[in-house]
Each structure stands twice: as structure tokens, then as C-alpha cells.
Design an enzyme around this catalytic site. Sequence first.
Site, mmCIF file in Angstrom:
data_model
loop_
_atom_site.group_PDB
_atom_site.id
_atom_site.type_symbol
_atom_site.label_atom_id
_atom_site.label_comp_id
_atom_site.label_asym_id
_atom_site.label_seq_id
_atom_site.Cartn_x
_atom_site.Cartn_y
_atom_site.Cartn_z
ATOM 1 N N ARG A 17 0.832 -1.220 0.000
ATOM 2 C CA ARG A 17 0.000 0.000 0.000
ATOM 3 C C ARG A 17 0.866 1.269 0.000
ATOM 4 O O ARG A 17 0.526 2.262 0.636
ATOM 5 C CB ARG A 17 -0.958 0.004 1.203
ATOM 6 N N ILE A 447 -28.234 3.922 15.138
ATOM 7 C CA ILE A 447 -28.102 2.856 14.138
ATOM 8 C C ILE A 447 -27.208 1.724 14.624
ATOM 9 O O ILE A 447 -27.200 0.641 14.040
ATOM 10 C CB ILE A 447 -27.606 3.453 12.801
ATOM 11 N N GLY A 448 -26.446 1.943 15.646
ATOM 12 C CA GLY A 448 -25.685 0.818 16.197
ATOM 13 C C GLY A 448 -24.345 1.209 16.767
ATOM 14 O O GLY A 448 -24.076 1.004 17.944
ATOM 15 N N SER A 449 -23.480 1.780 15.922
ATOM 16 C CA SER A 449 -22.129 2.046 16.416
ATOM 17 C C SER A 449 -22.047 3.417 17.062
ATOM 18 O O SER A 449 -22.733 4.353 16.662
ATOM 19 C CB SER A 449 -21.118 1.946 15.273
ATOM 20 N N ARG A 531 -7.941 4.769 -0.048
ATOM 21 C CA ARG A 531 -8.676 3.774 0.746
ATOM 22 C C ARG A 531 -8.599 2.394 0.129
ATOM 23 O O ARG A 531 -8.855 2.224 -1.062
ATOM 24 C CB ARG A 531 -10.151 4.149 0.845
ATOM 25 N N ASP A 615 -28.635 -5.284 9.585
ATOM 26 C CA ASP A 615 -28.260 -4.255 8.608
ATOM 27 C C ASP A 615 -28.073 -4.849 7.219
ATOM 28 O O ASP A 615 -27.371 -5.844 7.058
ATOM 29 C CB ASP A 615 -26.933 -3.606 9.022
ATOM 30 N N GLU A 621 -26.395 -2.158 -3.753
ATOM 31 C CA GLU A 621 -25.244 -2.224 -4.656
ATOM 32 C C GLU A 621 -25.041 -3.607 -5.262
ATOM 33 O O GLU A 621 -24.255 -3.757 -6.182
ATOM 34 C CB GLU A 621 -23.986 -1.721 -3.959
ATOM 35 N N CYS A 659 -27.928 2.324 4.404
ATOM 36 C CA CYS A 659 -27.363 3.672 4.451
ATOM 37 C C CYS A 659 -27.357 4.302 3.080
ATOM 38 O O CYS A 659 -26.327 4.667 2.549
ATOM 39 C CB CYS A 659 -25.981 3.692 5.069
ATOM 40 N N HIS A 710 -22.613 12.182 8.193
ATOM 41 C CA HIS A 710 -21.431 12.377 7.355
ATOM 42 C C HIS A 710 -20.861 13.780 7.525
ATOM 43 O O HIS A 710 -19.785 14.068 7.036
ATOM 44 C CB HIS A 710 -21.770 12.129 5.892
HETATM 45 N N1 GLN Z 1 -24.894 -0.990 12.614
HETATM 46 C C1 GLN Z 1 -23.891 -0.422 11.782
HETATM 47 C C2 GLN Z 1 -23.324 0.822 12.458
HETATM 48 O O1 GLN Z 1 -24.053 1.467 13.145
HETATM 49 C C3 GLN Z 1 -24.449 -0.038 10.433
HETATM 50 C C4 GLN Z 1 -23.416 0.592 9.537
HETATM 51 C C5 GLN Z 1 -23.823 0.695 8.100
HETATM 52 O O2 GLN Z 1 -24.939 0.397 7.748
HETATM 53 N N2 GLN Z 1 -22.941 1.115 7.265
HETATM 54 O O3 GLN Z 1 -22.182 1.164 12.253
HETATM 55 ZN ZN ZN Z 2 -25.623 2.979 7.322
#
Ligand code: GLN
Ligand code: ZN
Length: 771
Positions: A17, A447-449, A531, A615, A621, A659, A710
Amino acid sequence: MPVTIATLGFPRIGPRRELKFALERYWSGKSSAETLEDEARALRAGAWSRQRSLGVDHVPSNDFSLYDHVLDMSAVLGAVPQAYRAVGTPLETYFAMARGRGAVIEACAGHSHAHGGDLPAQEMTKWFDTNYHYVVPRLSPGQTFELTSTKPVDAFLEAKALGVTTRPVLVGPVSYLKLGKATQDGLDPLSLLDGVLPVYAELLRRLAAAGAESVQLDEPCLVLDLTNVERAALRRAYGVLADAAPGLKIMLTTYFGGLGPNLSTAVTLPVSGLHLDLVRAPGQLADALAQAPADLTLSLGVVDGRNIWRANLSNLLQRLEPAAAERRGLILAPSCSLLHTPLDLAQESALDPDVRGWLAFAAQKVEELDVLRRGLNEGRSAVRAELEASDAAVASRRSSPKIHDPAVQARVHAVTPRMARREGDFSERRAAQAARLNLPAYPTTTIGSFPQTQGVRKARAAHDKRALSDADYDAFLRAETLDAVRWQEEIGLDVLVHGEFERNDMVQYFGERLSGFAFTQNAWVQSYGSRCVRPPIIFGDISRPAPMTVGWWAYAQSLTDLPMKGMLTGPVTILQWSFVRDDISRSQTCRQIALALRDEVVDLEAAGAKIIQVDEAALREGLPLQRADWPVYLGWAIGCFRLAVSGVRDETQIHTHMCYSDFNDIIEAIAAMDADVISIETARSQMELLEAFSGGGYPNEIGPGVYDIHAPRTPTVEEMVELLRKAGERLAPDQLWVNPDCGLKTRKWEEVRPALVNMVTAARRLREPAA
Ligand code: GLN
Ligand code: ZN
């Protein structure tokens, strides 16, 4: 004429890389533009000499890019908005387009955005159905084009000076325009064709003058559904280009699918060669042999440029022998550029030796092409040993107990449609869940994290290196989780999450706990710019030896009386972000993942989880490139999601998260997922994207994101109230949840705290009776 070999494009990032680190040093001001150029030159030289020593006859140039080859083409064509030109040197302009200027770039799974600063980055999107992202050309009415960068010529001369006569690679004019986005509604990008063709013509003349004998023009648009107008545009374009530099051979290159009805157009274009993807569409070889004029060189993409498995060389040789006997001018190549594969298997010392024996990365794929070339040119006896080795690898993979798990196969066979249906319909489930959960109107959740802070990443790295013991790491993660739970209670969220501190990545975490997955050390593939991703390898039947998330969920739930969401990554997303085995269908592999996740969902329910989120970030995609193939894909993809989540009782609430917000064309499939609650991204589009869900078309509950995660900025209470009011105009208020657009792992706590406090306040305001 002997058979020759080409690569179409080679990995750019370097064995370790190097490009990533060179770019990041330059961007952070730690190195100069000259240093960056020197480092890039060394990488190009390395790729050329490696390909030369591997015996590649048609070595590509201009496949290297400092960021993205489509952006390079925009720079060549002068398709650079005025504001960026003023930025500074051409290199500074280039990176301003890629990354914005004074802006903050944010990435989440699947896409990236830039915010703030004086110049935003240009939009990026996925390159066909790959995980590579390109910078989308901006096209405006009446736009003019001129040759403003000679990068392709410079690269050709650079290789020539090293003694390598290369075949420059360019994104072809029709694909370039089709990949662009009009700045104004109603503008047909192809109406700009006459503007770009003179620049392409000039470029081809300059390449010829520099000594190029042939060029590779990539027109992957040929595998898409094309209109007659688009096919006519191809004819016009290649008519002009063929006249531009008559001595220069054009290799028209297609990939990622078969040409289908576009084949007859392609074989009659005035080009000297045509490359076909025979991995995705093996059947088109016979059609091409039948239709192509005798003097058209065929380039056959026979080894998989999108995956990492060794080819079956004996089979391929058998298929290729008749074509070689019949045609003059045959080139062997990977199906597409090797950009999409990791560089060299030699760097993987820790892989299971059996699995390793089944793999081929870019360098090994060229070796395979070399065996085929020699087999065709010199006869099978010249490559007997290589064919035997390939046969042995095929046989070992076919029969290995590491791949084949009869219990998993039996389980897949026993799947019934009933298993992919919840017990009750949505209204019954809703009543049961409401009674059990007793949530307020406009329930709030995330959403989770939660932020993956320096501290979290450091602890994980230390644990990976065994500098932190399992017990200490565990204690650390528990403390993080405890803090997150306490804080969520404090600010008054209704449905809590544990924060995902223990997860390195939403796919890798699960892959590491499932059998049938392997992980590499250095098998990086470029995603965009600097990336890179290292996708897991699904090599065998998938099963779940033990619960994967129940322990963390149970710990988090033990800390609170509020509902704690179980948190899983869905089967389609796990599939989509991995290298997938090619000996059974993708849908079958997906079903195996779904069954493993089903066990997890059921175990979470048994442990007491009232809400479980699965999720499916990558569902969209995965859509095939040709529309005709969508229903089949959506059929099994949605079926797998449902299989994963339908083992629970009605009173257990299933959430899903996606997302993105582009649902108009797949809303029926989304509705068919029948998740009790879906959270989607909508903050930036001001709820416009709820269009698809409005009008009674979507019966279940929805959390349209009100906090654009974001962006580093804190949304105000008023903004979020306004967004929810807008949502309430299109959806029933009792359908609505209140949540951010996506997970918060890329944000800082200083940003997340005020934003979520405001979000909870916004929800409370909506609950107040209208004054
Ligand atoms: N549960 C995951 C988070 O909150 C979902 C992330 C995602 O959908 N990209 O990070
Ligand atoms: Zn997401």
C-alpha cells in the site's frame, strides 16, 4: 500469429500500500509534490517491470492513477469546473476535485461525502458493480472540452524510457459520458460526444506520435442495456477515432458482463480488437467467433479479474484450442483490469495452506495466462506439469472437507418458504410489539455504532498484537459499553444500542466467527484514492460454531431496563463485501449465511432481546448491471434476509438499516423484506427521498435519518423537527421513528453528544400536543 497475453490494468497501490501512505503523507503536508511524484513513478516502474518479467505482451500504461482513472480522464478532457481550476497547480486542482478543499471528507460503508470548506469534493460512486469508487464527471450543457493534461502520453513515454512499449489505457468516450452526471435536468450526456471526440482524436495522434502501437479504449458501457441512440453514438465515436490515428490499433475493451444485443454493434466497429469478459459471460465466445470479421483480434478474458480463485487451466485450454486454431490474432487476458484483485499471493504466509493452494491473485493470474499461452502456442505437452498442478488444485478444492459440510447442505435443502415468513402479518406483529415495548410516539434510537475513538482503536491494535491480554481487552470494551449505555439513558433515548466497540468491521467481525471464511494479511484492494479494503474470503460452506453477539448484547442489556437492540450484519451485505466462492451460486452462499444468522437471531431472542436489527447496507449495490436480471437477484436477496429474521415470535421487533436513500426503483422489494422497522438515510435530501415510501406504498415503520452523520456539524432541534414534520406529511406519524442517517463510528463524541441530545429534544417536541 502466436497467442499473446495482456493484463488490461494492474493493481496500483503497490505491494505494501505504498501509494496510500505516499498520498497521506502528501495530503498531511509531510511530503512535497515532487516526493509524491517520485513515489508514484517508482510504483509505476515496479508494476511495469513485474508485468514484463511475468511475460505480459501488452503491458498497460495510464492504468495507474494518483486517485482515480475517471478523474484522470476528466483532467485530460478539461472537464474541470472553473472553481477547481483556480485552486493552484494541476495537482492541487486534481486533489481538490477528489477530496474537496478545506473540506472534511467522510466515509461510511458504500459511499463518501465532503462537507464544509470552500470547495466540496466531486461526487463519487461505485464503478459498475465493483467496490471501486470513481469520481463522477460533471457535465453541463454546452460544455467545451480541450486537452488539458497529457498524462497518458507522459506515462507512455515514461515506460518507453524504461524500455517498455506499453499499451495506454483510456476510458472510452461513450462510457466516460455515460458515467457522468448532468448538472441540469434533461441534459443527455451523449449530446456532448462531438465535444469530446476531437480531444480523444488529438490524444490518439499524440500517443501514436510518441510511438504507441496500440491503445486500449475501455467501453464497459457495452455490457449495459443500451438504446439504439447509444449504439449509434458508439459507431460515430469509433468512426472518428479510427480516422484520427490510422496506424494506431484500438483494442475496444468490455468487461463485467456479456454484450448481448450489443455484440453485433461491437464487432462491426472500426477497431482492430475487441476484449470480451468470458468469466461473467462464457457463452459469448461462440457468438463472437461466429460474428466477428476475420481480421478482428479477439481478446479473451478467461481468468477472473474480480475474484481470487485459481482457474481450471485444463478446462480453459480445451475451450480455447478451437478458437486458437480458427483465429489469427488471439489475446488472453483477465476478464477485466486486475485493479480489482490483490497483488500477490506470495505475501500471504498465514493462510491455511489448503485454502492458499486454491487462490490466485494478480501475479498468479498472469502466470495462469502464461500457461495457457504456452499451451496454445507450443502444445499441451509444453505445460504438462502446470496443467497437472492446476488439476490437482481443482480436485483438492472439489473434495476438501474444509469446503463441504454435509450438515450445512442438508439444512439449505430443507429450507421451506414458510421459514422465510413471520408468523403473523405486520398488523398483528405491530400490536404484539407495541404491547410489549410500550414505546412513546416518535421513538428515538441510533443505528448501532458509537464513535470508534483513538482509544478503542489503540486497544484493539494492542490486543491484536497480544500486547493487551484478552481479559484486559474485554474489561476495556465492557467499560466503553457501560459508558455508552449510561449516557444513552441519561439523554433519554428510548431504544438503546451497545455501541459496537468490539467490532473491527461490520462484515469482518462476523466472518471471523463463522466457519467457511478466511482472512488475509496483505490482500488489499483499492476502494478509492488512498482507501483500501481487505475483503474476507468465503471459501467453504458456512456455519456458526457458536453465538457471535449474544454475550455482548446480554451484557449491555443487563445494564439497563430500556430495550437494547441486538445488532447484526445481514446476509446480503456479508456476501457483497467478501470474495465469494465460485463453485456454488452466490444465492446459495447467501442462503448459508442467512441460516447462520437465523440461529443468531433466534439465540438473541431466547436471551431476551425484544428488538433485533439486521443491517443490509449493501443490498442495493448488489443489483445486477442489466435490469432484466434484477428480479432474480432481488428474489433471492430479499428471501435470504427474510430467512435470517423470520425465526422469531411476533412480539420480537425486527429492524433493518440501509445507508442510502435511493429506493424508488426497488421499493417493492424493500417492502417485501417486511422488516417491522427500517432506518434509512434522508437528512441531506430534506426527506425528498421518502417519496418512494409515501402514498401508503410502505406499511411498516420507518426511521428516516434526521442527523446527517457524514457532516461534522450539529443539527439543531428546529432543523430536525422540521425534517420530521416533512416526513409526517408523507407518512403516518405513528409510522415514524427518530434516528440518525447511519452508524456513528466515524464521528467524535464531541459531535455525537450534542447532536443526539438535540435529536431527543426534537422527538419530545413532536410528542407535545399541538398548541
Ligand atoms: N450498525 C452499523 C453501524 O451502526 C451499520 C453501519 C452501516 O450500515 N454502514 O455502524
Ligand atoms: Zn448505514
